[in-house]
Design an enzyme around this catalytic site. Structure first.
Site, mmCIF file in Angstrom:
data_model
loop_
_atom_site.group_PDB
_atom_site.id
_atom_site.type_symbol
_atom_site.label_atom_id
_atom_site.label_comp_id
_atom_site.label_asym_id
_atom_site.label_seq_id
_atom_site.Cartn_x
_atom_site.Cartn_y
_atom_site.Cartn_z
ATOM 1 N N ASP A 13 0.893 -1.023 -0.137
ATOM 2 C CA ASP A 13 -0.023 -0.019 -0.041
ATOM 3 C C ASP A 13 0.967 1.258 -0.086
ATOM 4 O O ASP A 13 2.122 1.228 0.391
ATOM 5 C CB ASP A 13 -0.995 0.179 1.171
ATOM 6 C CG ASP A 13 -1.996 0.995 1.053
ATOM 7 O OD1 ASP A 13 -2.509 1.284 0.119
ATOM 8 O OD2 ASP A 13 -2.317 1.696 2.178
ATOM 9 N N ASP A 15 -0.210 4.916 0.937
ATOM 10 C CA ASP A 15 -0.317 5.889 2.192
ATOM 11 C C ASP A 15 -0.337 5.076 3.403
ATOM 12 O O ASP A 15 -0.958 4.047 3.532
ATOM 13 C CB ASP A 15 -1.855 6.670 1.763
ATOM 14 C CG ASP A 15 -1.696 7.663 0.920
ATOM 15 O OD1 ASP A 15 -0.918 8.390 1.034
ATOM 16 O OD2 ASP A 15 -2.555 7.412 -0.136
ATOM 17 N N ASP A 209 -1.378 -0.921 5.962
ATOM 18 C CA ASP A 209 -1.514 -0.266 7.405
ATOM 19 C C ASP A 209 -2.837 -0.564 7.889
ATOM 20 O O ASP A 209 -3.376 -0.097 8.942
ATOM 21 C CB ASP A 209 -1.031 1.220 7.213
ATOM 22 C CG ASP A 209 -1.918 1.891 6.565
ATOM 23 O OD1 ASP A 209 -2.217 1.536 5.512
ATOM 24 O OD2 ASP A 209 -2.602 2.764 7.249
#
Length: 259
Positions: A13, A15, A209
């Site tokens: 990922d 961000d 995250d």
């Protein structure tokens, strides 16, 4: 249980893993550099459909992260791939930005509000009541409802913003029709991404995250999953979920040596 194969390809990922509010997370540059030097297939993923892969490449380059455009995979690209497989050369009414409209143009779709095959909802900073009303009417008249991703909020410097999932809920309430979400946590985004780089899930890893999108999508696609604690999911949140990542690490810096 048989041991997993060594990791030969990586999906990560963007961000919360590589960058946070426009700033690289310590270790991200070393991780990307190691990936490129290794020659292993990799993709940087984002559920955000606003930007084209070229836009994102330029944005990452300004931050010192050199990611080739072909190694960037967005929910807009995954949506376009899905529609191209389902109904090649179709038509769509689109609520979204250049990332989505460009992806659909590139597969030969005609964007129209006249009896389209699909209503496609993506991310935009300017959701208009007029556009949402048109989407509701087109769906009620038979257009199929597609969304790039189910994220209900997105980040900004001022705080959370309503995102695609929240607007999709409004349209669903008005039409009674649930959309098909192409982005995470749909493992379709992972599988089409893996196919794009010629990788196999058994020898691939997903870094994210968020438990509810990144880890879930990686798990359902059959990949090893790493949760980093530099984004939305904290250590105390993990046990709230009925599934777990393969490993939890503090940040992307902890994974450089694994590449």
């Amino acid at each position: 249980m048989a041991e997993r194969k060594p990791i030969e390809s990586w999906l990560t990922d963007m961000d919360g893993v590589l960058i946070h509010e426009g700033v690289p997370i310590p270790g991200a540059d070393a991780f990307v550099k190691r990936l490129r030097e290794s020659g292993k297939p990799f993709l940087v993923l984002t559920n955000n459909s606003i930007y084209t892969a070229r836009d994102l490449q330029a944005r990452l380059t300004r931050m010192g992260l050199e990611v080739p455009v072909e190694n960037i995979w967005t929910s807009a690209l995954a949506t376009a791939k899905f529609l191209d497989d389902q109904r090649p050369g179709g038509t769509a009414y689109v609520i979204g930005e250049a990332g989505l409209t460009t992806a659909l143009h590139d597969i030969g779709y005609v964007l129209t509000d006249h009896d389209p095959d699909y209503v496609v909802l993506g991310e935009t900073r300017t959701y208009s009541f007029e556009a949402m009303t048109k989407a509701v009417r087109l769906i009620n008249n038979g257009a199929r409802f597609i969304c790039t991703n189910p994220d209900e909020t997105g980040p900004s410097t001022e705080g959370p913003l309503p995102a695609t999932g929240a607007v999709a809920a409004l349209i669903t309430k008005a039409t009674g029709k649930q959309p098909y979400f192409a982005g995470k946590p749909n493992p379709l985004m992972m599988r089409t991404g893996l196919n794009a780089i010629g990788a196999h899930s058994e020898s691939s890893a997903m870094i994210g995250d968020r438990m509810d999108t990144d880890v879930l999508a990686g798990l359902e696609a059959g990949m090893k999953t790493f949760l980093v604690l530099t984004g939305l999911t904290g250590k105390a949140d993990i046990d709230r979920y009925p599934f777990r990542p393969s490993e939890v690490v503090n940040s992307i810096a902890d994974l450089v040596e694994l590449v």
